[in-house]
Scaffold this active site. Structure first.
Site, short mmCIF file in Angstrom:
data_model
loop_
_atom_site.label_atom_id
_atom_site.label_comp_id
_atom_site.label_asym_id
_atom_site.label_seq_id
_atom_site.Cartn_x
_atom_site.Cartn_y
_atom_site.Cartn_z
N SER A 1 0.79 -1.05 -0.13
CA SER A 1 0.17 0.32 0.03
C SER A 1 0.96 1.44 -0.06
O SER A 1 2.49 0.79 0.04
CB SER A 1 -0.84 0.41 1.15
OG SER A 1 -1.39 1.06 1.17
N TYR B 1 -1.22 -0.89 11.05
CA TYR B 1 -2.10 -0.92 8.96
C TYR B 1 -0.32 -0.22 8.74
O TYR B 1 -0.07 -1.47 7.54
CB TYR B 1 -2.66 -0.26 8.69
CG TYR B 1 -2.86 -0.37 7.30
CD1 TYR B 1 -3.60 -2.03 6.85
CD2 TYR B 1 -2.98 0.83 6.05
CE1 TYR B 1 -3.55 -2.39 5.93
CE2 TYR B 1 -3.13 0.31 4.78
CZ TYR B 1 -3.89 -0.54 4.57
OH TYR B 1 -4.08 -1.15 2.97
P1 NDP Z 1 -11.70 -6.02 0.45
O1 NDP Z 1 -12.22 -5.68 1.58
O2 NDP Z 1 -12.54 -6.16 -0.47
O3 NDP Z 1 -11.00 -7.52 0.42
C1 NDP Z 1 -9.73 -8.30 1.71
C2 NDP Z 1 -10.14 -9.94 0.88
O4 NDP Z 1 -9.35 -10.61 1.89
C3 NDP Z 1 -11.29 -10.18 0.91
O5 NDP Z 1 -11.49 -11.05 -0.31
C4 NDP Z 1 -11.34 -11.09 2.73
O6 NDP Z 1 -12.46 -12.77 1.88
C5 NDP Z 1 -9.89 -11.76 2.48
N1 NDP Z 1 -9.34 -12.22 4.17
C6 NDP Z 1 -10.02 -11.69 4.67
N2 NDP Z 1 -9.70 -12.27 5.94
C7 NDP Z 1 -9.41 -12.86 5.38
C8 NDP Z 1 -9.19 -14.51 6.48
N3 NDP Z 1 -8.42 -14.77 7.06
N4 NDP Z 1 -8.21 -15.68 5.37
C9 NDP Z 1 -8.29 -15.33 4.11
N5 NDP Z 1 -9.03 -14.79 3.84
C10 NDP Z 1 -9.28 -13.66 4.02
O7 NDP Z 1 -10.02 -5.13 -0.01
P2 NDP Z 1 -9.30 -4.80 -0.85
O8 NDP Z 1 -9.44 -5.22 -2.19
O9 NDP Z 1 -9.49 -3.79 -1.31
O10 NDP Z 1 -7.97 -5.72 -0.10
C11 NDP Z 1 -7.04 -6.15 -0.64
C12 NDP Z 1 -5.31 -5.65 -0.52
O11 NDP Z 1 -5.16 -4.41 -0.80
C13 NDP Z 1 -5.49 -5.42 0.80
O12 NDP Z 1 -4.27 -6.11 1.71
C14 NDP Z 1 -5.34 -4.38 1.66
O13 NDP Z 1 -4.29 -3.85 2.17
C15 NDP Z 1 -4.75 -3.58 0.19
N6 NDP Z 1 -4.90 -2.71 -0.19
C16 NDP Z 1 -5.92 -1.78 -0.61
C17 NDP Z 1 -6.19 -0.24 -0.66
C18 NDP Z 1 -7.56 0.05 -0.75
O14 NDP Z 1 -7.83 1.40 -0.56
N7 NDP Z 1 -8.84 -0.15 -1.08
C19 NDP Z 1 -4.73 0.79 -1.13
C20 NDP Z 1 -3.49 -0.18 -0.96
C21 NDP Z 1 -3.83 -1.15 -0.70
P3 NDP Z 1 -12.82 -13.25 3.33
O15 NDP Z 1 -13.87 -12.04 4.03
O16 NDP Z 1 -14.35 -13.93 2.06
O17 NDP Z 1 -12.11 -13.91 3.75
#
Ligand code: NDP
Length: 258
Positions: free
Chosen positions: A153, A166
């Site tokens: 990020s 974070y």
């Molecule tokens: P989302 O919340 O849409 O996606 C997060 C994903 O993580 C979901 O698919 C969730 O699936 C999965 N997840 C959560 N807990 C678990 C677990 N215990 N085991 C397996 N999977 C898990 O957010 P984003 O798509 O935005 O985030 C994806 C990445 O991008 C993250 O690392 C975030 O830090 C990073 N990021 C996001 C930004 C933004 O502005 N959105 C900016 C910069 C980086 P489920 O709940 O089904 O398990």
């Protein structure tokens, strides 16, 4: 880089963590479009099945792998399941993550633990299980290269108030990835980090109401990236010729200042 199927990733297998929404879902679709068979890893089984159906309707191949990667055994099994079900592992996208913003005074220790256990420990569990298979893929596949893409990020480069843990997880990820890159380059396993700015996903929905409102206010003036924009950048990284290693990619929203 093109394969026998004519698609850049034809014959390759990718595992995407956090594939049930946001950046992970978009990345899984893109990698499938590029010809990879994709293991969809997350906890929400229904979401994963829906995505697998969408991918297969578009002519791609996907496998649902329900797992909570904070549990070491489930993370290990997710990698084994991918190997057994899809035959190999060429690309790992470490994407699953959670962002629970808040000041040290007002955040609970459980929220801090949740971020560390997914963004750090979960990522380590999957990576540790995947490394031997990626080394094997780089040595034996037609591509002669394998990839680990870590979704960091801008918070891995810039620390801000209310983001301390974070920041800890994402700064830490960048250091981990750089060390791993140096270890694995002789094996032709490329290790990269991508650092997105503000992306429109469900990420902020996990925040409490007050913090969510403050966060949304902060980004209200900018047009956010879409998940597909980040997927596009990840696709660029993993489709380079084996002589090219794109180690780091910072992708901000166009009018994002931090
Ligand atoms: P989302 O919340 O849409 O996606 C997060 C994903 O993580 C979901 O698919 C969730 O699936 C999965 N997840 C959560 N807990 C678990 C677990 N215990 N085991 C397996 N999977 C898990 O957010 P984003 O798509 O935005 O985030 C994806 C990445 O991008 C993250 O690392 C975030 O830090 C990073 N990021 C996001 C930004 C933004 O502005 N959105 C900016 C910069 C980086 P489920 O709940 O089904 O398990």
């Amino acid at each position: 880089m093109s394969s026998l199927s004519g698609k850049p990733l034809g014959g390759a297998v990718a595992l995407v963590t956090g594939a049930s929404s946001g950046i992970g879902a978009a990345t899984a679709c893109l990698l499938a479009d590029e010809g990879a068979a994709v293991a969809l890893v997350a906890r929400r089984r229904e979401r994963l099945h829906q995505l697998a159906e969408d991918i297969s309707r578009q002519g791609g191949r996907a496998r649902v792998v329900e797992a909570d990667i904070t549990e070491p055994e489930q993370a290990y099994q997710a990698v084994q399941d991918t190997r057994e079900g899809l035959g190999r592992l060429d690309i790992l996208v470490n994407n699953a993550g959670v962002m629970l913003l808040g000041t040290a005074l007002h955040t609970t220790i459980e929220e801090w633990d949740r971020m560390v256990s997914l963004n750090v420990s979960g990522l380590l569990h999957v990576t540790h299980a995947a490394v031997p298979h990626l080394i094997d893929a780089a040595a034996t596949s037609p591509r002669q290269v394998a990839d680990i893409v870590n979704v960091s990020s801008t918070a891995g480069r810039v620390a801000r108030p209310s983001s301390s843990v974070y920041n800890l997880t994402k700064f830490g990820l960048n250091g981990f990835a750089e060390s791993l890159r140096q270890e694995l380059l002789v094996e032709r396993v490329r290790v990269s980090v991508i650092e997105p700015g503000t992306v429109q996903t469900e990420l902020a929905q996990h925040l409490g109401e007050a913090t969510r409102d403050a966060t949304l206010r902060q980004v209200s003036g900018i047009e956010p990236l879409q998940a597909a924009d980040v997927a596009d950048a990840i696709g660029y990284i993993v489709t380079r010729e084996r002589r090219v290693a794109v180690n780091e990619m910072l992708v901000r929203a166009g009018d994002q200042t931090w």
